[in-house]
Enzyme design. Sequence first.
Site, mmCIF file in Angstrom:
data_model
loop_
_atom_site.group_PDB
_atom_site.id
_atom_site.type_symbol
_atom_site.label_atom_id
_atom_site.label_comp_id
_atom_site.label_asym_id
_atom_site.label_seq_id
_atom_site.Cartn_x
_atom_site.Cartn_y
_atom_site.Cartn_z
ATOM 1 N N LYS A 156 19.769 33.502 30.947
ATOM 2 C CA LYS A 156 20.603 32.424 30.395
ATOM 3 C C LYS A 156 19.752 31.158 30.383
ATOM 4 O O LYS A 156 19.830 30.324 31.288
ATOM 5 C CB LYS A 156 21.891 32.267 31.211
ATOM 6 C CG LYS A 156 22.943 31.452 30.487
ATOM 7 C CD LYS A 156 24.294 31.567 31.148
ATOM 8 C CE LYS A 156 25.269 30.541 30.616
ATOM 9 N NZ LYS A 156 25.572 30.631 29.191
HETATM 10 N N1 PMP Z 1 27.191 35.422 25.688
HETATM 11 C C1 PMP Z 1 26.600 34.237 25.564
HETATM 12 C C2 PMP Z 1 25.439 34.098 24.637
HETATM 13 C C3 PMP Z 1 27.062 33.122 26.294
HETATM 14 O O1 PMP Z 1 26.468 31.928 26.175
HETATM 15 C C4 PMP Z 1 28.172 33.283 27.146
HETATM 16 C C5 PMP Z 1 28.697 32.099 27.908
HETATM 17 N N2 PMP Z 1 28.032 31.944 29.134
HETATM 18 C C6 PMP Z 1 28.761 34.542 27.247
HETATM 19 C C7 PMP Z 1 28.250 35.592 26.503
HETATM 20 C C8 PMP Z 1 29.903 34.769 28.187
HETATM 21 O O2 PMP Z 1 29.410 34.757 29.509
HETATM 22 P P1 PMP Z 1 30.327 34.343 30.724
HETATM 23 O O3 PMP Z 1 31.543 35.193 30.624
HETATM 24 O O4 PMP Z 1 29.531 34.672 31.929
HETATM 25 O O5 PMP Z 1 30.619 32.908 30.575
#
Ligand code: PMP
Length: 307
Positions: A156
């Site tokens: 991320k």
């Molecule tokens: N995919 C991407 C590319 C994201 O940026 C996010 C947001 N963090 C998610 C999926 C969903 O992840 P999460 O449920 O951990 O927020």
Amino acid sequence: MSNDERLIWFKGNIVSIDRAKINVLSPTSQFGANVFEGLRAYWSISEKQLYVFRLPEHIDRLQRSMKMLEFDVVFTNAFLQQSVIDVIQANNFQEDLVCRQTVFLDGFGSWSAIGPVEMFIAPMAKGRYYEKSQGIDVCISSWERINEKSLSPKIKMGANYMNSRMGQLEATRNGYDSAIFLNQEGTVSEGPGSCVFIVKDGKLITPPLTASILDSITRSTIIDIARDDLNLEVIERDVERSELYIADEVFMCGTAVEIVPVFSVDKTQVGMGTKGGVTSDIKNLYLQIVRGKVEKYRKWLTPVYES
Ligand code: PMP
């Protein structure tokens, strides 16, 4: 509280936002050398308590992102977690919020520097996304999702969001609310900032972690509660583009957007073009859990204030 009055955690101190300045020559400024988490905290009026949702899981993912980018190891999980609590407390927030926790490369190094590693944490009062609409219209992006042969979607990192940016900008330019990316295999990957589920014949189906997606905490929460509490069959498998058009329901999910029904894909109506029953059940349960209303899932909540 306006943005100017907000206190943020910056390199070990809690300061007003205008005192948090980053060196323009730093690798984060020049090359996007940073990793981050987007967290949410929910205010419980009855308990007068703010609960951060699945904080340890976010911290774990942040550590994994740092490891994959080979950042110097300078933060323990306990420190990363406590810093989030400290800055929310310092602001005395008593409302729902989102919180950005970013670990970045400071100093004067290049894109291959491994330190100095620094952090900021910025909480922000925030209600719902897509508040006005009950659901969204999306397109399939003409941009392919990044993949393990180039930039891993599992990390991320800020730089990955330039791929998200291309998909989102193209979608809005063409009159859609958002986009769904396909991966290099041509199967469904994820949205610019969310994961994708479909409902077909009462079953919940979502692309696997190998479909060039982030290991989403909301996705994993939904898989668990759908199986354990809603008695749904949940299948993690490749999803083809055409399956989106003929699904009974499609929804996107993520910490910030929570659970958002998709009413159409490429202008093809999904199901009845309204929020479907399974999506409603999952969303209702999710919103109860994050607010501490489901006893067995209070383990997923970290209280911010001393009780
Ligand atoms: N995919 C991407 C590319 C994201 O940026 C996010 C947001 N963090 C998610 C999926 C969903 O992840 P999460 O449920 O951990 O927020």
